[in-house]
Design a protein around this motif. Structure first.
Motif, short mmCIF file in Angstrom:
data_model
loop_
_atom_site.label_atom_id
_atom_site.label_comp_id
_atom_site.label_asym_id
_atom_site.label_seq_id
_atom_site.Cartn_x
_atom_site.Cartn_y
_atom_site.Cartn_z
N PRO A 1 16.58 5.25 5.34
CA PRO A 1 15.46 4.29 5.07
C PRO A 1 14.95 3.15 6.07
CG PRO A 1 17.17 4.14 3.74
CD PRO A 1 17.75 4.89 5.06
N PHE A 2 13.72 3.62 6.05
CA PHE A 2 12.57 2.83 7.15
C PHE A 2 13.32 1.71 6.81
CE2 PHE A 2 9.23 -0.63 7.41
CZ PHE A 2 8.78 -0.70 8.38
N ALA A 3 13.00 0.24 5.10
CA ALA A 3 13.76 -0.99 4.76
C ALA A 3 14.90 -1.21 5.55
CB ALA A 3 13.99 -0.69 3.64
N GLU B 1 1.05 -3.55 1.50
CA GLU B 1 1.40 -1.80 2.49
C GLU B 1 2.88 -1.58 2.98
OE1 GLU B 1 -2.07 0.94 2.41
OE2 GLU B 1 -2.00 -0.05 3.77
N ILE B 2 2.85 -2.25 3.71
CA ILE B 2 4.37 -1.94 4.60
C ILE B 2 5.96 -2.81 4.00
CG2 ILE B 2 5.87 -3.66 6.48
CD1 ILE B 2 3.39 -2.68 8.27
N ASP B 3 5.18 -3.90 3.31
CA ASP B 3 5.86 -5.13 2.46
C ASP B 3 6.24 -4.07 1.17
OD1 ASP B 3 6.20 -7.05 4.12
OD2 ASP B 3 4.60 -7.93 2.94
N ALA B 4 5.39 -2.78 0.45
CA ALA B 4 6.23 -2.04 -0.03
C ALA B 4 6.99 -1.03 -0.22
CB ALA B 4 5.22 -1.40 -1.01
N HIS B 5 6.13 -0.87 1.38
CA HIS B 5 7.38 0.17 1.57
C HIS B 5 8.93 -0.16 1.57
CE1 HIS B 5 5.22 3.70 1.68
NE2 HIS B 5 4.48 3.25 2.26
N ARG C 1 10.74 9.29 6.58
CA ARG C 1 9.97 10.99 6.22
C ARG C 1 8.60 10.48 5.17
NH1 ARG C 1 10.77 15.76 7.72
NH2 ARG C 1 13.46 15.66 7.43
N ASP C 2 8.06 9.40 4.38
CA ASP C 2 8.17 9.69 3.23
C ASP C 2 7.04 7.87 4.04
OD1 ASP C 2 9.05 11.39 1.35
OD2 ASP C 2 10.15 9.82 0.22
N PHE C 3 7.63 7.18 4.63
CA PHE C 3 6.55 6.20 5.55
C PHE C 3 5.77 6.99 6.25
CE2 PHE C 3 6.32 3.27 8.74
CZ PHE C 3 5.87 2.28 8.18
N PHE C 4 5.98 8.11 7.10
CA PHE C 4 5.03 8.50 8.31
C PHE C 4 4.42 9.32 7.61
CE2 PHE C 4 7.85 6.41 11.54
CZ PHE C 4 6.91 5.78 12.29
#
Length: 107
Positions: free
Chosen positions: A2-4, A38-42, A50-53
Motif C-alpha cells: 500500500p502507498f499509504a 486525490e493523494i489524501d484519498a489514496h 500498482r493502483d496508485f500509479f
C-alpha cells in the motif's frame, strides 16, 4: 504494498532532515498529476502502489529523473511500475538531501 504504508515513511524521512510534508506532497503531485485531495484519498483508502500509479498521469518530465536508488540506476529500470515507484523514491530522497524544489521538479 500500500502507498499509504510508505507515504508516512517518506514524510518522516524528510522531516528528520528539516524538510516538510508539504514538500513531499509537492513532489508527489508533480510526479502523479494528482490533487492533494486525490493523494489524501489514496492514503485513506490504502491504495496499492500498482493502483496508485495506474490512476496517475505521470509528468512528462519524469524521464528526466536519473540517479541511483537502492544501488540501481532509476533510468535503467525496465519494469514500468517499479520505475515509477523509484521515481517517487528519488524525488523524496532529493527533498531530504536539501535540493531546491526548482531542481527537484526539473524546472
Amino acid at each position: 504494498m500500500p502507498f499509504a504504508s510508505v507515504y508516512p515513511l517518506y514524510i518522516k524521512k524528510v522531516e528528520r532532515k528539516g524538510r516538510s510534508k508539504a514538500e513531499v506532497d509537492d513532489v508527489t503531485r508533480w510526479l502523479t498529476g494528482f490533487s492533494q485531495d486525490e493523494i489524501d484519498a489514496h492514503v485513506a483508502a490504502g491504495t496499492t502502489f500498482r493502483d496508485f500509479f495506474a490512476d496517475a498521469h505521470l509528468n512528462p518530465n519524469a524521464t528526466l529523473i536519473t540517479g541511483v536508488i537502492c544501488g540501481i540506476k532509476v533510468q535503467d529500470i525496465t519494469d514500468p511500475l517499479m520505475q515509477q515507484i523509484r521515481y517517487l523514491d528519488k524525488l523524496v530522497d532529493e527533498v531530504a538531501k536539501g535540493k531546491s524544489m526548482e531542481k527537484i521538479l526539473r524546472g
